[in-house]
Design a protein around this motif. Structure first.
Motif, PDB file in Angstrom:
ATOM      1  N   PRO A 113      -6.565  -3.470  -7.668  1.00 19.44           N
ATOM      2  CA  PRO A 113      -7.350  -2.467  -6.942  1.00 19.44           C
ATOM      3  C   PRO A 113      -7.571  -1.209  -7.777  1.00 19.44           C
ATOM      4  CG  PRO A 113      -5.135  -2.634  -6.024  1.00 19.44           C
ATOM      5  CD  PRO A 113      -5.214  -3.657  -7.106  1.00 19.44           C
ATOM      6  N   GLN A 164      -1.971  -0.924  -4.007  1.00 24.92           N
ATOM      7  CA  GLN A 164      -2.961   0.147  -3.928  1.00 24.92           C
ATOM      8  C   GLN A 164      -2.207   1.421  -3.570  1.00 24.92           C
ATOM      9  OE1 GLN A 164      -6.165   0.757  -4.785  1.00 24.92           O
ATOM     10  NE2 GLN A 164      -7.437   0.289  -3.023  1.00 24.92           N
ATOM     11  N   TRP A 173      -7.843  -3.235  -1.013  1.00 24.96           N
ATOM     12  CA  TRP A 173      -6.454  -3.675  -1.194  1.00 24.96           C
ATOM     13  C   TRP A 173      -6.241  -5.057  -0.577  1.00 24.96           C
ATOM     14  CZ3 TRP A 173      -2.222  -3.443   2.660  1.00 24.96           C
ATOM     15  CH2 TRP A 173      -0.998  -3.876   2.113  1.00 24.96           C
ATOM     16  N   TYR A 215       0.910  -1.144   0.000  1.00 23.97           N
ATOM     17  CA  TYR A 215       0.000   0.000   0.000  1.00 23.97           C
ATOM     18  C   TYR A 215       0.946   1.189   0.000  1.00 23.97           C
ATOM     19  CZ  TYR A 215      -3.774   3.172   1.140  1.00 23.97           C
ATOM     20  OH  TYR A 215      -4.701   4.197   1.092  1.00 23.97           O
ATOM     21  N   HIS A 218     -11.368   1.731   0.566  1.00 21.17           N
ATOM     22  CA  HIS A 218     -10.088   1.756  -0.150  1.00 21.17           C
ATOM     23  C   HIS A 218      -9.093   0.739   0.417  1.00 21.17           C
ATOM     24  CE1 HIS A 218      -7.819   3.913  -3.163  1.00 21.17           C
ATOM     25  NE2 HIS A 218      -6.785   4.043  -2.348  1.00 21.17           N
TER      26      HIS A 218
END
Ligand SMILES: NC(=O)c1ccc[n+]([C@@H]2O[C@H](COP(=O)([O-])OP(=O)(O)OC[C@H]3O[C@@H](n4cnc5c(N)ncnc54)[C@H](O)[C@@H]3O)[C@@H](O)[C@H]2O)c1
Length: 439
Positions: free
Chosen positions: A379, A166, A369, A139, A365
């Motif tokens: 994603p 993501q 992910w 991430y 969000h």
């Protein structure tokens, strides 16, 4: 306890020895092959956090809400920054996370599936590519890079090592932005000829003289691949974004959020439309009694072809009658969709509000992910896509810093000709011994 990690007591007690710990660490060797670990839907995903600052910690806390997440390790070059995270992780999981002053040692751990990259922008490319090499998903915070060449290299690394990534452009997952985008993309506003995106900038970081580096901070590691400059307390945590050695000013900091929405609205899917030409004017005109060097006043114009439209980006002094940030789509007959964090409107050409429509709900969000890490899905803020938005932001800076009109070739993923290339927005000479990994 994992090799090369510190206990909480050591984190707090050994802050002074961090410089040594960082300086002697070997650069992690690229594995040369891709590890793709399969996850069943019930598996726990084990995470490490690189960069325990404001946004890294916030992402970690969002992810800790999920029962199939476990945070096992923290990493920061400033021990003070990890103290609260250390306590929260320990309270949540009943065991202390391992702490690493050097992210490369954390990446060596086989039990860590994925990392959150919450460092300042000048560290994203190195940490991200090393994470890909080590077989970790990530991430990764936005903007994905400090310059265009890094963004291109990061996109290659994600493809080569087949990582699920993501990016922290979370507006792609919130209701107002998805409702507005669904309306625009369904063609309900009509043909769009102009997009605008903007942010107001009145930030001051003040003035500070060079001073001794606090014992809790490994400043040499914090500077990393950037140019070594004397330590100034007002140029590190949070404020680095207004210093061009480490950030790109508000064009990269907020442009990547607001122009991202314009680009998504004008694109069919996650592969974004890219400009063919960019020009920009501006400078540090309003805030002079300050150590920041990022411009406070910017007007950039992007030309797109197929579809034909213009995008206007503004870092401004004021935006009368509008929120302090936002994105607008303007149709051929003068109607506007305006969207910002907290709301959206459809306006006729006289500014009268028209009825809106809601789009289907979107997934969280951070949750999306995690689900994609398990399913190996893509994603909605996939790095390939946000690399394009990040490059669009850097192109504005490249045009502004060079004073030239900059041309972009989407298929070559590069600037055409020399204009704009000799700028910090295009590339950087890495400070030795740091080296942007080849992919
Ligand atoms: N998505 C969003 O809405 C949003 C909001 C704010 C910030 N951000 C992004 O998040 C990132 C972090 O921003 P911030 O405001 O939290 O910055 P910050 O300065 O508060 O935190 C960064 C942390 O990273 C640490 N760090 C620096 N180099 C490191 C290294 N090599 N290894 C490990 N740790 C290192 C620093 O010591 C610091 O604790 C930036 O890319 C920023 O653009 C995103």
């Amino acid at each position: 306890m994992a090799k090369n990690s510190l206990t909480r007591r050591e984190v707090l007690a050994k802050a002074g020895s961090m410089a040594a710990a960082g300086a002697v660490a070997p650069i992690a060797k690229a594995s040369g092959f891709t590890m793709i670990k399969g996850h069943s839907p019930n598996d726990k995903i084990v995470l490490g956090l690189i960069g325990c600052g404001g946004m890294g910690a916030s992402n970690m806390r969002n992810l800790m809400n999920f029962s199939d997440i476990e945070v096992a390790a923290l990493c920061d070059v400033d021990t003070n920054r990890a103290t609260n995270d250390f306590k929260d992780v320990q309270n949540k999981y009943g065991k202390a996370p391992d702490f690493y002053p050097d992210y490369r040692h954390m990446l060596e751990r086989k039990d860590i599936d994925a990392v959150i990259i919450g460092t300042p922008d000048h560290w994203h490319a190195m940490t991200f590519i090393n994470a890909c090499e080590a077989g970790k998903d990530s991430y990764c915070e936005k903007p994905i890079s400090h310059n265009i060449q890094e963004a291109v290299r990061m996109a290659s690394a994600q493809r080569r090592y087949k990582r699920v990534v993501q990016v922290g452009t979370w507006q792609r997952s919130t209701k107002e932005f998805t409702d507005a985008l669904a309306y625009v993309k369904a063609g309900k506003l009509g043909k769009i000829v102009l997009c605008r995106a903007w942010i107001s900038d009145g930030t001051r970081i003040g003035k500070a003289k060079p001073s001794a580096v606090p014992s809790n901070l490994d400043y040499d590691f914090w500077i990393g691949p950037a140019k070594m400059v004397p330590y100034q307390s007002n140029k590190v945590h949070w404020n680095w974004r207004w210093v061009l050695n480490t950030g790109g000013g508000l064009t990269t900091d907020w442009g990547v959020h607001m122009m991202d929405i314009a680009l998504l609205g004008m694109s069919k899917g996650l592969d974004l439309v890219m400009p063919t030409e960019v020009s920009a004017e501006g400078g540090l005109f309003a805030i002079s009694d300050d150590d920041r060097d990022a411009p406070d006043t910017i007007e950039a114009v992007y030309r797109f072809k197929d579809p034909d439209f213009v995008m206007h980006w503004s870092v401004g002094r004021d935006h009368p009658g509008k929120p302090g940030h936002g994105t607008e789509f303007v149709s051929a007959d003068g109607k506007t969709v305006r969207v910002w964090r907290g709301g959206w409107v459809i306006l006729d050409s006289d500014g009268k509000e028209l009825p809106k429509e809601e789009a289907p709900a979107v997934s969280d969000h951070w949750r999306e992910w995690v689900d994609c890490v398990k399913s190996r899905g893509t994603p909605k803020a996939d790095l390939q896509s946000v690399a394009q938005t990040t490059i669009v932001c850097h192109l504005s800076n490249a045009a502004l810093f060079s004073g030239e009109k900059v041309r972009w070739d989407k298929s070559a993923m590069d600037i055409v000709g020399g204009a704009g290339k000799n700028t910090s927005a295009y590339h950087r000479e890495y400070r030795k011994p740091w080296k942007l990994p080849e992919v």
